[in-house]
Scaffold this motif. Structure first.
Motif, PDB file in Angstrom:
ATOM      1  N   GLN A 106       0.806  -1.219   0.000  1.00 25.76           N
ATOM      2  CA  GLN A 106       0.000   0.000   0.000  1.00 25.76           C
ATOM      3  C   GLN A 106       0.838   1.268   0.000  1.00 25.76           C
ATOM      4  O   GLN A 106       0.318   2.356   0.194  1.00 25.76           O
ATOM      5  CB  GLN A 106      -0.926  -0.005   1.231  1.00 25.76           C
ATOM      6  N   ILE A 107       2.139   1.119  -0.239  1.00 29.58           N
ATOM      7  CA  ILE A 107       3.032   2.281  -0.285  1.00 29.58           C
ATOM      8  C   ILE A 107       3.739   2.288  -1.628  1.00 29.58           C
ATOM      9  O   ILE A 107       4.326   1.287  -2.038  1.00 29.58           O
ATOM     10  CB  ILE A 107       4.080   2.238   0.842  1.00 29.58           C
ATOM     11  N   THR A 146       7.522  10.333  10.030  1.00 28.16           N
ATOM     12  CA  THR A 146       6.942   9.000  10.203  1.00 28.16           C
ATOM     13  C   THR A 146       7.871   8.086  10.995  1.00 28.16           C
ATOM     14  O   THR A 146       9.025   7.875  10.617  1.00 28.16           O
ATOM     15  CB  THR A 146       6.635   8.360   8.840  1.00 28.16           C
ATOM     16  N   GLU A 147       7.338   7.551  12.081  1.00 25.39           N
ATOM     17  CA  GLU A 147       8.094   6.636  12.933  1.00 25.39           C
ATOM     18  C   GLU A 147       7.587   5.203  12.806  1.00 25.39           C
ATOM     19  O   GLU A 147       8.344   4.249  12.930  1.00 25.39           O
ATOM     20  CB  GLU A 147       7.990   7.105  14.382  1.00 25.39           C
ATOM     21  N   GLU A 148       6.283   5.069  12.535  1.00 29.08           N
ATOM     22  CA  GLU A 148       5.697   3.725  12.493  1.00 29.08           C
ATOM     23  C   GLU A 148       4.539   3.701  11.504  1.00 29.08           C
ATOM     24  O   GLU A 148       3.818   4.688  11.336  1.00 29.08           O
ATOM     25  CB  GLU A 148       5.189   3.322  13.881  1.00 29.08           C
ATOM     26  N   VAL A 149       4.387   2.575  10.843  1.00 29.45           N
ATOM     27  CA  VAL A 149       3.235   2.314   9.978  1.00 29.45           C
ATOM     28  C   VAL A 149       2.556   1.061  10.520  1.00 29.45           C
ATOM     29  O   VAL A 149       3.142  -0.024  10.522  1.00 29.45           O
ATOM     30  CB  VAL A 149       3.654   2.085   8.513  1.00 29.45           C
ATOM     31  N   SER A 150       1.339   1.220  11.014  1.00 23.15           N
ATOM     32  CA  SER A 150       0.613   0.055  11.525  1.00 23.15           C
ATOM     33  C   SER A 150      -0.494  -0.316  10.559  1.00 23.15           C
ATOM     34  O   SER A 150      -1.085   0.546   9.910  1.00 23.15           O
ATOM     35  CB  SER A 150       0.043   0.335  12.919  1.00 23.15           C
ATOM     36  N   THR A 151      -0.760  -1.595  10.467  1.00 25.27           N
ATOM     37  CA  THR A 151      -1.753  -2.113   9.527  1.00 25.27           C
ATOM     38  C   THR A 151      -2.954  -2.660  10.292  1.00 25.27           C
ATOM     39  O   THR A 151      -2.794  -3.418  11.257  1.00 25.27           O
ATOM     40  CB  THR A 151      -1.143  -3.234   8.667  1.00 25.27           C
ATOM     41  N   ASP A 152      -4.139  -2.256   9.850  1.00 22.97           N
ATOM     42  CA  ASP A 152      -5.376  -2.761  10.428  1.00 22.97           C
ATOM     43  C   ASP A 152      -6.287  -3.164   9.281  1.00 22.97           C
ATOM     44  O   ASP A 152      -6.971  -2.331   8.686  1.00 22.97           O
ATOM     45  CB  ASP A 152      -6.029  -1.686  11.297  1.00 22.97           C
ATOM     46  N   GLY A 153      -6.261  -4.427   8.947  1.00 20.07           N
ATOM     47  CA  GLY A 153      -7.019  -4.894   7.796  1.00 20.07           C
ATOM     48  C   GLY A 153      -6.452  -4.314   6.520  1.00 20.07           C
ATOM     49  O   GLY A 153      -5.267  -4.475   6.220  1.00 20.07           O
ATOM     50  N   ASP A 154      -7.291  -3.601   5.768  1.00 20.39           N
ATOM     51  CA  ASP A 154      -6.845  -3.008   4.508  1.00 20.39           C
ATOM     52  C   ASP A 154      -6.406  -1.555   4.671  1.00 20.39           C
ATOM     53  O   ASP A 154      -6.138  -0.880   3.670  1.00 20.39           O
ATOM     54  CB  ASP A 154      -7.983  -3.068   3.477  1.00 20.39           C
ATOM     55  N   GLN A 155      -6.343  -1.067   5.892  1.00 15.85           N
ATOM     56  CA  GLN A 155      -5.990   0.330   6.106  1.00 15.85           C
ATOM     57  C   GLN A 155      -4.741   0.459   6.961  1.00 15.85           C
ATOM     58  O   GLN A 155      -4.367  -0.444   7.718  1.00 15.85           O
ATOM     59  CB  GLN A 155      -7.156   1.089   6.745  1.00 15.85           C
ATOM     60  N   LEU A 156      -4.104   1.635   6.824  1.00 15.07           N
ATOM     61  CA  LEU A 156      -2.871   1.930   7.536  1.00 15.07           C
ATOM     62  C   LEU A 156      -3.084   3.090   8.499  1.00 15.07           C
ATOM     63  O   LEU A 156      -3.962   3.938   8.291  1.00 15.07           O
ATOM     64  CB  LEU A 156      -1.746   2.307   6.558  1.00 15.07           C
ATOM     65  N   GLY A 170       3.921  11.465  18.267  1.00 16.83           N
ATOM     66  CA  GLY A 170       2.697  10.775  18.644  1.00 16.83           C
ATOM     67  C   GLY A 170       1.495  11.117  17.793  1.00 16.83           C
ATOM     68  O   GLY A 170       0.429  10.498  17.932  1.00 16.83           O
ATOM     69  N   VAL A 171       1.631  12.102  16.897  1.00 17.48           N
ATOM     70  CA  VAL A 171       0.535  12.451  15.989  1.00 17.48           C
ATOM     71  C   VAL A 171       0.249  11.270  15.071  1.00 17.48           C
ATOM     72  O   VAL A 171       1.173  10.612  14.568  1.00 17.48           O
ATOM     73  CB  VAL A 171       0.890  13.709  15.164  1.00 17.48           C
ATOM     74  N   ARG A 172      -1.036  11.003  14.830  1.00 17.44           N
ATOM     75  CA  ARG A 172      -1.437   9.853  14.031  1.00 17.44           C
ATOM     76  C   ARG A 172      -2.251  10.313  12.819  1.00 17.44           C
ATOM     77  O   ARG A 172      -3.080  11.220  12.921  1.00 17.44           O
ATOM     78  CB  ARG A 172      -2.276   8.889  14.869  1.00 17.44           C
ATOM     79  N   ILE A 173      -1.994   9.689  11.689  1.00 20.46           N
ATOM     80  CA  ILE A 173      -2.827   9.870  10.497  1.00 20.46           C
ATOM     81  C   ILE A 173      -3.496   8.522  10.257  1.00 20.46           C
ATOM     82  O   ILE A 173      -2.830   7.541   9.899  1.00 20.46           O
ATOM     83  CB  ILE A 173      -1.994  10.301   9.280  1.00 20.46           C
ATOM     84  N   GLU A 174      -4.801   8.473  10.433  1.00 16.25           N
ATOM     85  CA  GLU A 174      -5.500   7.197  10.481  1.00 16.25           C
ATOM     86  C   GLU A 174      -6.367   6.954   9.247  1.00 16.25           C
ATOM     87  O   GLU A 174      -6.608   7.850   8.446  1.00 16.25           O
ATOM     88  CB  GLU A 174      -6.352   7.128  11.746  1.00 16.25           C
ATOM     89  N   HIS A 175      -6.817   5.703   9.117  1.00 16.55           N
ATOM     90  CA  HIS A 175      -7.732   5.279   8.051  1.00 16.55           C
ATOM     91  C   HIS A 175      -7.153   5.602   6.669  1.00 16.55           C
ATOM     92  O   HIS A 175      -7.828   6.144   5.797  1.00 16.55           O
ATOM     93  CB  HIS A 175      -9.090   5.947   8.218  1.00 16.55           C
TER      94      HIS A 175
END
Length: 448
Positions: free
Chosen positions: A176-177, A274-284, A291-296
């Motif tokens: 996805q990247i 960017t420090e981390e890329v987490s995967t949740d199903g089909d989304q990142l 600590g700021v997050r960019i979700e979905h």
């Protein structure tokens, strides 16, 4: 060693220009291209339009070789796409150079014949051994009196992670990247991105090109959400010189990108590393170092610059700047941590000579991790080196170069902003949208 040819690695704009100059000085030359045709790397961004006109992306020696073939130069003041650059210039030039160009031939190593990098004896008398792997799996070794590495940096994009290494989870999310500006004129690509949440990371000209491309998609495809993640603050300088830019197309690119932001097509998240890329199903989810997050997130387009691949040069002796991985004497002229935009000080064989006799890094690879480069710069580099190899030492050092200015930068450093990122953003000058871009400011001559 004169019985051996000069080997040029890479049949892109700078490699073919090197071959043209070498041919005109009477040197035997072999051009080795990893891809299936000349200009293979350029063909991978064939939908992107250069913002230097044709008059500045055709090498003079190459034009002299092409003219007897009936080739007609494109309109000087028009602008080529990558596809047009290949079809109307690089492919005809490769054809004119004939059997000297060998495609499907990847250079996997260079060494001094019979010696590894530790051995001193014979380094100035033995030829260089170039090890090649062909696309069919076959291997070959040819000897060269000199090697000009014009392989570029296109194959080595910087990762999304802000530390120069992939962020935690970046490799796992590779599907996805992407690290290139996608061609949204293709229906497959449009359907992949339409209606999705896209994060564009980076603040150079590649990123500005992507902002415009995706803003146009968002205007036509409801539900398409865009986030622009930048490591530095977003000021007007990020968008370049506008109408003050001596390259009008480059200035226009910045103005269009600024309009896309002003029109509300993008949510801007500045100071995001960017420090981390987490995967949740089909989304990142992208997690920044604060600590700021960019979700979905459905897809990330990471446009954070490029770096040289030095792995196949491990058995030759190099003198590279520890920061930029550029030739030591060139690095002081182009270091974006020290210089503002302007013109590159003229440079040639003196600045590009390596401790390994007969080995030269040219073109984008000579800039290491510095994010700015012009084809004109590379053409003058290889003219100087070809003259040196032909024994014209005086001509090799008559280096002259006048490059267009951005029109926006003064004497202050590029990266006064604490959120600036030298490796990935290119500051007010920007990072490559294509392998043919702008220059940095003049500096004192590295060595006389």
């Amino acid at each position: 060693m004169t019985e051996h040819p000069v080997v040029v690695v890479g049949a892109g704009p700078i490699g073919l220009a090197a071959a043209a100059h070498l041919t005109q000085t009477g040197s035997d030359v072999v051009i080795l291209e990893r891809g299936p045709s000349a200009g293979s790397a350029v063909a991978q961004w064939n939908h992107v339009r250069l913002f230097s006109p044709w008059s500045e992306v055709i090498d003079p020696a190459a034009a002299r070789i092409l003219e007897p073939t009936g080739w007609v130069a494109p309109e000087r003041d028009s602008y080529a796409t990558g596809r047009e650059w290949v079809e109307n210039y690089l492919a005809p030039l490769a054809a004119a150079l004939g059997d000297a160009v060998r495609v499907d031939s990847e250079v996997v190593g260079v060494a001094r014949r019979g010696r590894d990098r530790v051995v001193d004896a014979g380094r100035d008398t033995e030829p260089l051994a170039v090890h090649i792997r062909h696309s069919d799996g076959g291997e070959e070794r040819i000897l060269a009196r000199a090697v000009i590495d014009a392989s570029g940096t296109w194959g080595s994009p910087n990762p999304l992670g802000s530390e120069g290494l992939p962020a935690i989870g970046e490799r796992a999310a590779a599907r996805q990247i992407s690290y290139r500006v996608p061609d949204l004129a293709e229906e497959t690509a449009r359907s992949e991105f339409a209606g999705k949440h896209i994060v564009i990371a980076g603040s150079g000209h590649s990123a500005l090109t992507a902002l415009i491309t995706f803003a146009e998609l968002a205007a036509q495809s409801p539900g398409t959400t865009l986030t622009w993640a930048v490591r530095r603050g977003v000021t007007d300088d990020v968008f370049g010189g506008g109408e003050s830019d001596e390259l009008a197309a480059r200035g226009a690119l910045g103005l269009r990108a600024k309009k896309a932001v002003d029109d509300g097509y993008l949510t801007v998240v500045s100071g995001f590393r960017t420090e981390e890329v987490s995967t949740d199903g089909d989304q990142l989810t992208l997690v920044g170092d604060t600590g700021v997050r960019i979700e979905h997130v459905d897809h990330v387009v990471a446009l954070t610059g490029f770096r040289p691949d030095l792995s196949w040069l491990s058995e030759v002796r190099l003198d590279l700047d520890p920061t930029l991985q550029a030739p030591q004497f060139l690095a002081t002229l182009i270091d974006p941590n020290m210089h503002s935009c302007g013109t590159v000080y003229p440079h040639g064989v003196d600045e590009l000579t390596q401790p390994e006799p007969g080995l030269y890094l040219v073109g984008m690879k000579s800039y290491g991790r510095a994010p700015t480069f012009l084809a004109m710069t590379g053409y003058e580099q290889v003219r100087s080196i070809a003259a040196e190899l032909a024994g014209d030492h005086t001509g090799a050092r008559k280096v002259e170069l006048a490059l267009p200015d951005t029109g926006v930068c003064g004497g202050a450093g590029l990266f006064d902003d604490p959120n600036a990122d030298a490796a990935g953003s290119g500051g007010c000058c920007g990072a490559p949208a294509s392998p043919e871009l702008i220059s940095l400011s003049a500096a004192p001559r590295a060595r006389d």
